[in-house]
Design a protein around this motif. Structure first.
Motif, PDB file in Angstrom:
ATOM      1  N   ASP A  74       0.827  -1.215   0.000  1.00 56.68           N
ATOM      2  CA  ASP A  74       0.000   0.000   0.000  1.00 56.68           C
ATOM      3  C   ASP A  74       0.856   1.257   0.000  1.00 56.68           C
ATOM      4  O   ASP A  74       0.504   2.258  -0.646  1.00 56.68           O
ATOM      5  CB  ASP A  74      -0.946   0.007   1.201  1.00 56.68           C
ATOM      6  CG  ASP A  74      -2.109  -0.967   1.042  1.00 56.68           C
ATOM      7  OD1 ASP A  74      -2.377  -1.379  -0.104  1.00 56.68           O
ATOM      8  OD2 ASP A  74      -2.727  -1.315   2.066  1.00 56.68           O
ATOM      9  N   LYS A 132       3.873   1.583  -1.270  1.00 53.77           N
ATOM     10  CA  LYS A 132       4.404   1.725  -2.634  1.00 53.77           C
ATOM     11  C   LYS A 132       3.332   2.278  -3.566  1.00 53.77           C
ATOM     12  O   LYS A 132       3.605   3.160  -4.391  1.00 53.77           O
ATOM     13  CB  LYS A 132       4.881   0.362  -3.165  1.00 53.77           C
ATOM     14  CG  LYS A 132       6.222  -0.082  -2.655  1.00 53.77           C
ATOM     15  CD  LYS A 132       6.596  -1.383  -3.349  1.00 53.77           C
ATOM     16  CE  LYS A 132       7.866  -1.973  -2.754  1.00 53.77           C
ATOM     17  NZ  LYS A 132       8.205  -3.266  -3.391  1.00 53.77           N
ATOM     18  N   LYS A 133       2.133   1.747  -3.446  1.00 52.71           N
ATOM     19  CA  LYS A 133       1.033   2.183  -4.312  1.00 52.71           C
ATOM     20  C   LYS A 133       0.793   3.679  -4.171  1.00 52.71           C
ATOM     21  O   LYS A 133       0.600   4.397  -5.163  1.00 52.71           O
ATOM     22  CB  LYS A 133      -0.225   1.397  -3.965  1.00 52.71           C
ATOM     23  CG  LYS A 133      -1.423   1.732  -4.836  1.00 52.71           C
ATOM     24  CD  LYS A 133      -2.625   0.892  -4.430  1.00 52.71           C
ATOM     25  CE  LYS A 133      -3.853   1.237  -5.267  1.00 52.71           C
ATOM     26  NZ  LYS A 133      -5.029   0.440  -4.862  1.00 52.71           N
ATOM     27  N   ASP A 134       0.815   4.170  -2.926  1.00 50.08           N
ATOM     28  CA  ASP A 134       0.592   5.596  -2.685  1.00 50.08           C
ATOM     29  C   ASP A 134       1.708   6.447  -3.274  1.00 50.08           C
ATOM     30  O   ASP A 134       1.458   7.518  -3.837  1.00 50.08           O
ATOM     31  CB  ASP A 134       0.479   5.868  -1.182  1.00 50.08           C
ATOM     32  CG  ASP A 134      -0.820   5.331  -0.593  1.00 50.08           C
ATOM     33  OD1 ASP A 134      -1.753   5.072  -1.371  1.00 50.08           O
ATOM     34  OD2 ASP A 134      -0.880   5.154   0.644  1.00 50.08           O
ATOM     35  N   TYR A 143       3.751   5.570  -5.819  1.00 46.56           N
ATOM     36  CA  TYR A 143       3.661   5.482  -7.282  1.00 46.56           C
ATOM     37  C   TYR A 143       2.576   6.416  -7.837  1.00 46.56           C
ATOM     38  O   TYR A 143       2.737   7.008  -8.912  1.00 46.56           O
ATOM     39  CB  TYR A 143       3.355   4.048  -7.714  1.00 46.56           C
ATOM     40  CG  TYR A 143       4.483   3.068  -7.544  1.00 46.56           C
ATOM     41  CD1 TYR A 143       5.806   3.498  -7.406  1.00 46.56           C
ATOM     42  CD2 TYR A 143       4.250   1.688  -7.518  1.00 46.56           C
ATOM     43  CE1 TYR A 143       6.844   2.588  -7.255  1.00 46.56           C
ATOM     44  CE2 TYR A 143       5.286   0.782  -7.372  1.00 46.56           C
ATOM     45  CZ  TYR A 143       6.571   1.233  -7.231  1.00 46.56           C
ATOM     46  OH  TYR A 143       7.596   0.340  -7.098  1.00 46.56           O
ATOM     47  N   ALA A 144       1.481   6.545  -7.089  1.00 47.92           N
ATOM     48  CA  ALA A 144       0.371   7.377  -7.558  1.00 47.92           C
ATOM     49  C   ALA A 144       0.747   8.857  -7.615  1.00 47.92           C
ATOM     50  O   ALA A 144       0.117   9.641  -8.330  1.00 47.92           O
ATOM     51  CB  ALA A 144      -0.835   7.177  -6.652  1.00 47.92           C
ATOM     52  N   ASN A 165       2.405   2.514 -13.648  1.00 50.10           N
ATOM     53  CA  ASN A 165       1.381   1.575 -13.199  1.00 50.10           C
ATOM     54  C   ASN A 165       1.710   1.039 -11.805  1.00 50.10           C
ATOM     55  O   ASN A 165       2.645   1.509 -11.146  1.00 50.10           O
ATOM     56  CB  ASN A 165       1.201   0.435 -14.218  1.00 50.10           C
ATOM     57  CG  ASN A 165       2.483  -0.356 -14.432  1.00 50.10           C
ATOM     58  OD1 ASN A 165       3.387  -0.358 -13.603  1.00 50.10           O
ATOM     59  ND2 ASN A 165       2.564  -1.037 -15.565  1.00 50.10           N
ATOM     60  N   SER A 166       0.961   0.057 -11.355  1.00 47.48           N
ATOM     61  CA  SER A 166       1.133  -0.466  -9.997  1.00 47.48           C
ATOM     62  C   SER A 166       2.461  -1.182  -9.799  1.00 47.48           C
ATOM     63  O   SER A 166       2.855  -1.475  -8.667  1.00 47.48           O
ATOM     64  CB  SER A 166      -0.019  -1.411  -9.652  1.00 47.48           C
ATOM     65  OG  SER A 166      -0.078  -2.491 -10.569  1.00 47.48           O
ATOM     66  N   ASN A 167       3.152  -1.464 -10.901  1.00 48.36           N
ATOM     67  CA  ASN A 167       4.483  -2.075 -10.811  1.00 48.36           C
ATOM     68  C   ASN A 167       5.600  -1.034 -10.899  1.00 48.36           C
ATOM     69  O   ASN A 167       6.778  -1.382 -10.967  1.00 48.36           O
ATOM     70  CB  ASN A 167       4.664  -3.107 -11.930  1.00 48.36           C
ATOM     71  CG  ASN A 167       3.730  -4.289 -11.777  1.00 48.36           C
ATOM     72  OD1 ASN A 167       3.566  -4.818 -10.678  1.00 48.36           O
ATOM     73  ND2 ASN A 167       3.090  -4.691 -12.864  1.00 48.36           N
TER      74      ASN A 167
END
Length: 335
Positions: A157, A159-161, A163-164, A204-206
């Motif tokens: 989570d 990382k996701k934040d 990356y966004a 993207n998510s990666n």
């Protein structure tokens, strides 16, 4: 024709057949012509050379005329003759005998590839046949992977934040922004051209984004926004797109860090002896928690009371002070 036959003699009549001829015109085109300036197109035309072979496999020879790109057929040879195009990207051979011809591009700008190795054309009597000879712009893929120096310490989570929050721009060597259309796949774009207005790309998510069908060239990649707690390792990174290949670019962000120093004091310090103060310091223990409520962990150094941040844990770590009543944790993530 009429002929008179003398008594006891022979009448002779001669019939002359004229070889049927026509004109062979070759028109050059480029797949990205709409994105080229007039000057760029003229420069491309100047790099072009062609040969023409007849149905016997011999090279067609011709004489130049006073008009650029216009030639007059003169014969054939085992030695190649090279033809150049005019400012409209065309050349023409007049008075070419009717028949089939094979046109081959022998030289061109190295960023382009002919759509066909050889183009054939059939010349008919008293007509001009035009052979289109298209060249495709060589393209490849630029693929950018975002790296975080503390990735192993982050949850999915987190990382996701991060990356966004990330955005990139891509520029050509002449300073224009690369434009592309997003596809149905997150982080995947198709090149469309260039602009003076910036287009920003998302990962993207990666942690990846990719631009397909990019013209072969060198580009500049810049991260324009990111989580406030990270700093790009370089402001701008260059990469070169190669024909029919994927160029991988890694763009690392470093977690911003600082030092946390704790200084212990006592209200009656002025009334204490040095020995009493040291005894008090030795009795002290501290814990440090981050914003997620986890205990900060750190490694001791050779200097008393000085630690180096190592991570976080649900298990407490206790910190002791030095003879000055202080301890310090270096390389602590900002927060």
């Amino acid at each position: 024709k009429t002929v008179t036959v003398p008594v006891g003699g022979t009448g002779v009549v001669t019939f002359t057949n004229t070889r049927n001829t026509g004109s062979l015109r070759v028109q050059k085109s480029f797949s990205d012509a709409d994105n080229l300036t007039a000057a760029q197109l003229q420069n491309l035309y100047k790099t072009l050379k062609f040969t023409v072979k007849d149905s016997d496999g011999k090279y067609v020879t011709a004489k130049s005329t006073s008009s650029a790109g216009v030639y007059t057929f003169s014969g054939s040879s085992t030695t190649p003759q090279y033809y150049t195009v005019n400012s409209n990207g065309a050349f023409r051979i007049d008075k070419a005998p009717t028949g089939s011809y094979a046109i081959t591009e022998t030289a061109c700008d190295n960023k382009y590839t002919p759509a066909h190795a050889t183009v054939t054309a059939k010349v008919t009597a008293n007509a001009t046949v035009t052979a289109d000879y298209p060249n495709n712009r060589d393209t490849g893929t630029g693929r950018v992977t975002k790296a975080l120096d503390n990735a192993s310490a982050l949850t999915a989570d987190e990382k996701k934040d991060i990356y966004a929050s990330i955005r990139f721009t891509v520029k050509t060597s002449d300073g224009k922004y690369v434009t592309a259309t997003a596809t149905a796949s997150p982080g995947v774009y198709n090149y469309t051209g260039t602009s003076n207005t910036a287009q920003e790309y998302k990962i993207n998510s990666n942690g990846v984004f990719r631009i397909d069908k990019m013209p072969t060239a060198t580009y500049s990649l810049t991260e324009t926004s990111c989580d406030d707690n990270y700093t790009p390792s370089v402001a701008t990174k260059k990469f070169t797109v190669i024909a029919n290949e994927t160029t991988q670019v890694s763009y690392e962000n470093t977690r911003d860090k600082g030092s946390l120093r704790v200084q212990k004091s006592f209200s009656d310090a002025d009334s204490l002896t040095a020995a009493q103060l040291q005894s008090l310091y030795k009795s002290l223990k501290f814990t440090v928690k981050d914003s997620d409520g986890k205990y900060v962990t750190a490694k001791s150094t050779s200097s008393a009371g000085v630690y180096t941040f190592s991570g976080s844990s649900t298990t407490p770590q206790y910190y002791t002070v030095n003879s000055n009543g202080a301890f310090r944790i270096d390389k602590v993530p900002t927060g």
